[in-house]
Write an enzyme that holds these catalytic residues in place. Structure first.
Site, PDB file in Angstrom:
ATOM      1  NE  ARG A  92      -3.553  -2.484   2.505  1.00 38.38           N
ATOM      2  CZ  ARG A  92      -3.257  -3.706   2.940  1.00 38.38           C
ATOM      3  NH1 ARG A  92      -2.039  -3.999   3.362  1.00 38.38           N
ATOM      4  NH2 ARG A  92      -4.188  -4.643   2.955  1.00 38.38           N
ATOM      5  CB  VAL A 126      -6.283   4.449   4.198  1.00 49.08           C
ATOM      6  CG1 VAL A 126      -5.988   3.574   5.395  1.00 49.08           C
ATOM      7  CG2 VAL A 126      -7.527   5.270   4.461  1.00 49.08           C
ATOM      8  CG  ASP A 152      -6.669  -3.946   8.063  1.00 54.62           C
ATOM      9  OD1 ASP A 152      -5.877  -4.275   7.184  1.00 54.62           O
ATOM     10  OD2 ASP A 152      -7.238  -2.828   8.088  1.00 54.62           O
ATOM     11  NE  ARG A 155      -9.241  -8.474   4.170  1.00 55.11           N
ATOM     12  CZ  ARG A 155      -8.626  -7.624   3.359  1.00 55.11           C
ATOM     13  NH1 ARG A 155      -7.567  -6.955   3.780  1.00 55.11           N
ATOM     14  NH2 ARG A 155      -9.057  -7.444   2.133  1.00 55.11           N
ATOM     15  CG  HIS A 179      -5.355  -0.334   5.607  1.00 51.65           C
ATOM     16  ND1 HIS A 179      -5.812  -1.621   5.765  1.00 51.65           N
ATOM     17  CD2 HIS A 179      -5.498  -0.050   4.293  1.00 51.65           C
ATOM     18  CE1 HIS A 179      -6.221  -2.082   4.595  1.00 51.65           C
ATOM     19  NE2 HIS A 179      -6.036  -1.154   3.688  1.00 51.65           N
TER      20      HIS A 179
HETATM   21  P1  6V0 Z   1      -9.877   1.377  -9.292  1.00 54.07           P
HETATM   22  O1  6V0 Z   1     -10.868   0.326  -9.615  1.00 54.07           O
HETATM   23  O2  6V0 Z   1      -8.709   1.588 -10.211  1.00 54.07           O
HETATM   24  O3  6V0 Z   1     -10.650   2.749  -9.115  1.00 54.07           O
HETATM   25  C1  6V0 Z   1     -10.007   3.957  -8.926  1.00 54.07           C
HETATM   26  C2  6V0 Z   1     -10.924   5.024  -9.514  1.00 54.07           C
HETATM   27  O4  6V0 Z   1     -10.346   6.308  -9.233  1.00 54.07           O
HETATM   28  C3  6V0 Z   1     -11.085   4.917 -11.030  1.00 54.07           C
HETATM   29  O5  6V0 Z   1     -12.460   4.889 -11.379  1.00 54.07           O
HETATM   30  C4  6V0 Z   1     -10.402   6.169 -11.542  1.00 54.07           C
HETATM   31  O6  6V0 Z   1     -10.986   6.682 -12.744  1.00 54.07           O
HETATM   32  C5  6V0 Z   1     -10.606   7.116 -10.370  1.00 54.07           C
HETATM   33  N1  6V0 Z   1      -9.701   8.264 -10.401  1.00 54.07           N
HETATM   34  C6  6V0 Z   1      -8.373   8.250 -10.668  1.00 54.07           C
HETATM   35  N2  6V0 Z   1      -7.908   9.525 -10.630  1.00 54.07           N
HETATM   36  C7  6V0 Z   1      -8.947  10.322 -10.295  1.00 54.07           C
HETATM   37  C8  6V0 Z   1      -9.095  11.708 -10.098  1.00 54.07           C
HETATM   38  N3  6V0 Z   1      -8.054  12.552 -10.211  1.00 54.07           N
HETATM   39  N4  6V0 Z   1     -10.317  12.187  -9.805  1.00 54.07           N
HETATM   40  C9  6V0 Z   1     -11.379  11.358  -9.679  1.00 54.07           C
HETATM   41  N5  6V0 Z   1     -11.294  10.031  -9.852  1.00 54.07           N
HETATM   42  C10 6V0 Z   1     -10.096   9.517 -10.163  1.00 54.07           C
HETATM   43  O7  6V0 Z   1      -9.257   1.136  -7.836  1.00 54.07           O
HETATM   44  P2  6V0 Z   1     -10.017   0.472  -6.594  1.00 54.07           P
HETATM   45  O8  6V0 Z   1     -11.381   1.011  -6.559  1.00 54.07           O
HETATM   46  O9  6V0 Z   1      -9.770  -0.986  -6.576  1.00 54.07           O
HETATM   47  O10 6V0 Z   1      -9.163   1.080  -5.371  1.00 54.07           O
HETATM   48  C11 6V0 Z   1      -9.300   2.441  -5.011  1.00 54.07           C
HETATM   49  C12 6V0 Z   1      -8.396   2.764  -3.820  1.00 54.07           C
HETATM   50  O11 6V0 Z   1      -8.906   2.104  -2.649  1.00 54.07           O
HETATM   51  C13 6V0 Z   1      -6.959   2.265  -3.993  1.00 54.07           C
HETATM   52  O12 6V0 Z   1      -6.060   3.250  -3.525  1.00 54.07           O
HETATM   53  C14 6V0 Z   1      -6.915   1.024  -3.130  1.00 54.07           C
HETATM   54  O13 6V0 Z   1      -5.622   0.693  -2.710  1.00 54.07           O
HETATM   55  C15 6V0 Z   1      -7.809   1.466  -1.998  1.00 54.07           C
HETATM   56  N6  6V0 Z   1      -8.292   0.406  -1.106  1.00 54.07           N
HETATM   57  C16 6V0 Z   1      -8.419   0.725   0.191  1.00 54.07           C
HETATM   58  C17 6V0 Z   1      -8.781  -0.225   1.117  1.00 54.07           C
HETATM   59  C18 6V0 Z   1      -8.873   0.137   2.573  1.00 54.07           C
HETATM   60  O14 6V0 Z   1      -9.027  -0.741   3.446  1.00 54.07           O
HETATM   61  N7  6V0 Z   1      -8.789   1.404   2.919  1.00 54.07           N
HETATM   62  C19 6V0 Z   1      -9.070  -1.549   0.708  1.00 54.07           C
HETATM   63  C20 6V0 Z   1      -9.010  -1.866  -0.618  1.00 54.07           C
HETATM   64  C21 6V0 Z   1      -8.598  -0.898  -1.631  1.00 54.07           C
END
Ligand code: 6V0
Length: 315
Positions: A92, A126, A152, A155, A179
């Site tokens: 991460r 995060v 976590d 889980r 995290h």
């Molecule tokens: P994804 O499916 O690639 O979605 C990311 C989205 O962000 C896409 O739709 C992009 O178009 C959009 N995006 C990118 N740049 C911008 C911007 N400048 N403005 C607006 N939108 C934008 O990724 P996913 O949804 O799988 O993950 C998103 C984030 O959540 C990642 O950083 C993961 O690491 C994080 N997670 C956090 C978790 C937690 O416990 N906090 C758990 C799982 C994933």
């Protein structure tokens, strides 16, 4: 005359795997009356808003639409899931530079809109992105919260629940700290019905190494899922909807969240996962869990790791 409450309004920024699962969970559970969605993939958001609204005849009525930053002005809660996810083999913390860049392009127009509500940060890493949102926005500490170790902890509850044959909701357990790879389970507390997991393990003929196995299984779960299917989203989508609900419904609920340290555990100038009470005003209380010496050392090591990455990234 009947009192008409202001609809609870949420803006989601980032409509990828995590964001759209969060949105679906909001629809399924009837959390908030209004949900605006922002993403650079504008057409995708338009389609997703219609698709999500298609679920409302069987769930709860909700106004769902493709939003833009001016719509943030009167939102109660903004949930940030925009950002690159981990690829197989990435941690991460490896995401920090690209996601800080994305974050600054988001927080600035939100603040410009006149938004005066609560930020919930979910994108990774995060703890660092929550700290950065707090700094960039100039908001008070109680209105910038990260999802922390919610997933976590869930889980951990799931794994212990399976081992002890109990509902995970009956497992009193926490993962705290970052995290990420330095998170740790609080074995001096973790219990089912008041019986410590460490005692339960001994009573069932297992040795202490079982605790390490559980810790490893929980910490490695994201890597396992990412290796198998490329991303994790159902768990965090549901957990973040639960946090949104606790805030919007003023639940005063205790959740393991990423919040600003102000001397708790001897820590300052960072956000890290600890139990905290949230409600309509955001963060209401930080709970400093009594930790064993070993757990306190793990909390400090986790904070040190976060600070090292932050010091480089914020230069
Ligand atoms: P994804 O499916 O690639 O979605 C990311 C989205 O962000 C896409 O739709 C992009 O178009 C959009 N995006 C990118 N740049 C911008 C911007 N400048 N403005 C607006 N939108 C934008 O990724 P996913 O949804 O799988 O993950 C998103 C984030 O959540 C990642 O950083 C993961 O690491 C994080 N997670 C956090 C978790 C937690 O416990 N906090 C758990 C799982 C994933």
């Amino acid at each position: 005359m009947a009192r008409v409450e202001k609809p609870r309004k949420v803006i989601l920024v980032g409509d990828g795997a995590v964001g759209s699962t969060f949105a679906f969970s909001m629809v399924q559970q009837g959390i908030a009356e209004e949900l605006g969605i922002i993403d650079i993939a504008k057409e995708h958001v338009q389609g997703d808003a219609i698709d999500l609204a298609d679920a409302t005849p069987w769930t709860y009525p909700k106004n769902i639409y493709a939003a833009d930053y001016p719509d943030c002005k009167d939102a109660d809660l903004i949930v940030i899931t925009a950002g690159a996810p981990q690829k197989p083999g990435e941690t991460r913390l490896d995401l920090v530079n690209k996601n800080l860049k994305i974050l600054s392009s988001i927080v600035e127009p939100i603040v410009e809109s006149g938004f005066d509500g609560i930020f919930l940060v979910v994108a990774n890493p995060v703890d660092i992105l929550t700290h950065a949102t707090w700094k960039m926005s100039g908001f008070p500490k109680d209105r910038v919260i990260g999802s922390g170790t919610s997933l976590d902890t869930g889980r951990l509850q799931k794994v212990i629940g399976k081992m002890e044959h109990v509902d995970p909701r009956s497992v009193n357990a926490y993962m705290l700290g970052e995290h990420g790879d330095t998170e740790f389970p609080v074995w001096s507390y973790n219990n089912v019905g008041g019986v410590k997991v460490s005692d339960w393990i001994k009573a069932h003929g297992m040795d202490e190494s079982k605790l390490e196995d559980i810790h490893k299984e929980v910490a490695d779960m994201a890597y396992d899922i990412i290796n198998k299917k490329g991303a994790t989203f159902y768990g965090i989508g549901t957990a973040s909807a639960m946090i949104a609900k606790a805030i919007l419904n003023d639940e005063h609920r205790v959740l393991p969240l990423s919040v600003a340290m102000d001397g708790q555990y001897g820590l300052h100038d960072l956000h890290i996962g600890t139990p905290a009470v949230v409600g309509r005003k955001g963060l209401e209380q930080i709970i400093e869990m009594p930790l064993s010496d070993d757990e306190q050392a793990k909390m400090e090591a986790s904070a040190k790791q976060l600070k090292e990455v932050m010091d480089k990234a914020f230069k």
